[in-house]
Design a protein around this motif. Structure first.
Motif, PDB file in Angstrom:
ATOM      1  N   THR A  47       0.852  -1.199   0.000  1.00  0.00           N
ATOM      2  CA  THR A  47       0.000   0.000   0.000  1.00  0.00           C
ATOM      3  C   THR A  47       0.883   1.242   0.000  1.00  0.00           C
ATOM      4  N   THR A  48       0.289   2.344   0.386  1.00  0.00           N
ATOM      5  CA  THR A  48       1.046   3.587   0.389  1.00  0.00           C
ATOM      6  C   THR A  48       2.174   3.524   1.425  1.00  0.00           C
ATOM      7  N   ALA A  58       7.978   6.856  -6.475  1.00  0.00           N
ATOM      8  CA  ALA A  58       7.122   7.521  -7.462  1.00  0.00           C
ATOM      9  C   ALA A  58       5.695   6.977  -7.451  1.00  0.00           C
ATOM     10  N   TYR A  59       5.572   5.668  -7.261  1.00  0.00           N
ATOM     11  CA  TYR A  59       4.276   5.035  -7.491  1.00  0.00           C
ATOM     12  C   TYR A  59       3.499   4.703  -6.215  1.00  0.00           C
ATOM     13  N   LEU A  60       4.167   4.710  -5.075  1.00  0.00           N
ATOM     14  CA  LEU A  60       3.484   4.252  -3.859  1.00  0.00           C
ATOM     15  C   LEU A  60       3.300   5.355  -2.819  1.00  0.00           C
ATOM     16  N   ARG A  61       3.474   6.594  -3.219  1.00  0.00           N
ATOM     17  CA  ARG A  61       3.094   7.697  -2.326  1.00  0.00           C
ATOM     18  C   ARG A  61       1.837   8.338  -2.895  1.00  0.00           C
ATOM     19  N   LEU A  72      -2.022  11.386 -10.377  1.00  0.00           N
ATOM     20  CA  LEU A  72      -1.431  10.196  -9.758  1.00  0.00           C
ATOM     21  C   LEU A  72      -2.332   8.971  -9.947  1.00  0.00           C
ATOM     22  N   ALA A  73      -3.651   9.178  -9.953  1.00  0.00           N
ATOM     23  CA  ALA A  73      -4.563   8.044 -10.165  1.00  0.00           C
ATOM     24  C   ALA A  73      -4.274   7.382 -11.507  1.00  0.00           C
ATOM     25  N   ARG A  98      -0.936   0.186  -8.510  1.00  0.00           N
ATOM     26  CA  ARG A  98      -1.982   0.066  -7.486  1.00  0.00           C
ATOM     27  C   ARG A  98      -2.891  -1.136  -7.761  1.00  0.00           C
ATOM     28  N   ALA A  99      -3.212  -1.364  -9.050  1.00  0.00           N
ATOM     29  CA  ALA A  99      -4.149  -2.438  -9.398  1.00  0.00           C
ATOM     30  C   ALA A  99      -3.506  -3.828  -9.279  1.00  0.00           C
TER      31      ALA A  99
END
Lengths: 333, 256
Positions: B2-3, B77-80, B241-242, B249-250
């Motif tokens: 997760t984040t 880059a991708y998990l915050r 970011l979405a 995330r998916a």
């Protein structure tokens, strides 16, 4: 990429060419000499080349759209950088192919206008959608792979500027092909979901990739003239077979299944024999009925129209600068 | 996965601020690829995007190393989520028209160039190395966006109107470039980062030179927007970011 233009009929007016000039031109072709922009050439040769080179350029430019669709969603920073660079390369190819076409006496503006008004075609392959990240892998692996099969012989095509442009383009395309295959490899070595994504993309891109080589030789009457003039050096079916032979083992290495129940290895000839291609689908896509034809053209038109004020401003500014420079020169004298 | 929560020491925070600004701006520029007013600009804007992406990657990799929690550039880059992003607000504003993109690129690169010049003399050797490369790239960005600022400002009535609109929107975001909080001050005192106040004269000189030639007015410094560097963003970053983080995330934990 994309020699589909060589399958179209030359509909231009028939010109009676000077027999001596024609003989000299053909002797040059036979001697494997390059034809250069200032050399005499038959009208039909010029028209065929303009059509082929501009269709190739249009294909590069329209081809930026399906891959550009994933730039903002690339799954890692490394993939994002590679994808931006790849789409940028396609734009570069378009740019110097338009320049090569301009050596034949036609302007970039005129060619772009032909594309935007639907009078010029581009490769059928870009009318298919990129639905998942695996499509970016498949485009690199299959579409660039097919393009390379088409283009390597074009490095020896008889028209000098086109042949030279192709040498650089081929180097970049083969890099793209390896990148695409590497994306597929990462997916196939990844989770079950990633592998399913890879298989689904192959299922969707395989047949359209085979169609990129154009109709079967028996139906492609224009191949003959283009081959005699050494614009084209292999027939559609020869190139298609070469592509299938190279690609099937790569799919097996990935652990993927080619979506063709009739595919079998013919030990006697050493070729992979494939099933029947749905040429009706190909005709429909060329006729404008592919899944994305409308969207692709709308996106190109929108970019062109929304950019009109920028191009006008650049011209207006350049004119002001010239006027000021001229005024300053007069004042100084 | 997760984040993630990054331990933001002053150095890590400073690196994230620079990296996030470069990445977010790069992302906005990359949205043009295939849609620019002419092929030359498809190529040029992609070049700027690639330069900034390269800077972001080097900065993230270094931030991850300094943090020492075993993270990668992609984790950062991708998990915050948006509140953990530290970019200046100007970078995240939507793509806008070509005038907006050019002017944003100009205002940011006119700041980035003196920043990297000064950071090339940083007491932190790794940051200095990153800066030495970024400085050359920023010089090109100033030149390219500056030339277009002049063309559009002194082009047609329409191009000038669009530049004035962009200027009105963007100017209130310029103040954030010169802010310094406690973390910045610690880094300035350690000789790691340049004091933003020292960058202002060079930024002003570039802006004035180009605006004069573009016949654009330098707006008065009124109220300035702020917040990005401490994680209070505009509504736009979450959407960006979405899209950008969608696959990570998916399908968490995958290798791509």
């Amino acid at each position: 990429m994309y020699t589909q233009a060589l399958n179209q009929a030359d509909t231009g007016p028939k010109v009676i060419e000077d027999a001596d000039k024609l003989a000299r031109f053909e002797a040059k072709i036979d001697a494997e000499e390059r034809i250069e922009p200032n050399d005499w050439m038959p009208e039909a040769y010029r028209r065929t080349l303009v059509r082929q080179i501009s269709q190739h350029a249009h294909s590069e430019i329209v081809g930026m759209l399906p891959e550009g669709n994933w730039i903002t969603r690339a799954p890692t920073l490394r993939r994002k950088a590679a994808l931006i660079a790849k789409v940028q390369d396609e734009g570069g190819h378009g740019l110097y192919l338009y320049a090569a076409a301009e050596t034949l006496g036609v302007s970039r503006e005129e060619l772009i206008d032909q594309l935007l008004t639907g009078r010029a075609k581009y490769s059928s392959i870009f009318n298919y959608p990129t639905l998942t990240w695996a499509d970016i892998g498949c485009i690199g692996w299959l579409v660039d792979g097919a393009a390379i099969m088409n283009q390597i012989p074009l490095c020896r095509t008889s028209y000098g500027p086109y042949a030279r442009a192709m040498i650089r383009i081929c180097k970049e395309e083969s890099f793209h092909q390896r990148q695409g295959y590497e994306i597929m490899l990462a997916l196939c070595r990844g989770s079950a979901e990633q592998k399913a994504m890879a298989q689904d993309a192959l299922d969707r891109w395989w047949w359209p990739a085979l169609m990129m080589f154009g109709p079967p030789d028996a139906q492609s009457v224009h191949t003959e003239q283009s081959m005699r003039w050494k614009i084209k050096r292999f027939t559609n079916d020869q190139l298609r077979q070469q592509f299938v032979d190279a690609t099937v083992p790569q799919a097996h290495y990935l652990g993927l299944t080619i979506p063709d129940p009739d595919l079998r290895y013919d030990a006697a000839s050493g070729h992979w024999r494939f099933g029947a291609i749905d040429w009706e689908e190909f005709r429909q896509v060329l006729a404008g009925n592919g899944p994305c034809n409308r969207e692709r053209m709308e996106a190109r038109r929108r970019a062109h129209e929304e950019g009109a004020w920028v191009r006008e401003a650049a011209l207006a500014h350049a004119a002001k600068r010239r006027a000021r420079a001229a005024a300053a020169k007069i004042a100084a004298e | 996965m997760t984040t993630i929560a990054v331990a933001e020491t002053p150095l890590v925070l400073s690196l994230l601020r620079l990296a996030d600004t470069a990445l977010v701006h790069s992302h906005r520029l990359s949205e043009w690829c295939g849609h620019a007013p002419m092929i030359e600009e498809d190529l040029a804007l992609a070049n700027l995007a690639l330069d900034l992406l390269g800077q972001a990657r080097a900065l993230y990799a270094y931030a991850a190393e300094v943090e020492g929690a075993g993270r990668t550039e992609d984790d950062l880059a991708y998990l915050r989520d948006a509140p953990q992003y530290r970019n200046v607000l100007m970078a995240e504003l939507p793509r806008g028209d070509f005038a907006f993109t050019i002017l944003r690129g100009f205002l940011l690169s006119a700041w980035a160039h003196p920043f990297w010049q000064a950071a090339a003399r940083s007491a932190d050797a790794q940051l200095a190395a990153i800066a030495a490369k970024a400085e050359k790239e920023a010089a090109y960005h100033v030149r390219h966006t500056g030339e277009w600022t002049i063309r559009l400002g002194d082009g047609t009535e329409e191009s000038r109107r669009r530049m004035l609109t962009a200027l009105e929107t963007l100017w209130p975001y310029t103040g954030e470039l010169f802010e310094a909080d406690a973390a910045d001050r610690a880094m300035i005192a350690a000789g790691v980062l340049p004091d933003p106040a020292t960058l202002r004269p060079a930024w002003e000189a570039t802006v004035t030179r180009v605006f004069d030639e573009a016949l654009l007015p330098r707006p008065a410094d009124g109220w300035m927007q702020t917040g990005g560097r401490s994680g209070r963003h505009t509504e736009h970053l979450g959407h960006m970011l979405a899209v950008m983080q969608h696959l990570q995330r998916a399908y968490p934990g995958c290798t791509w």
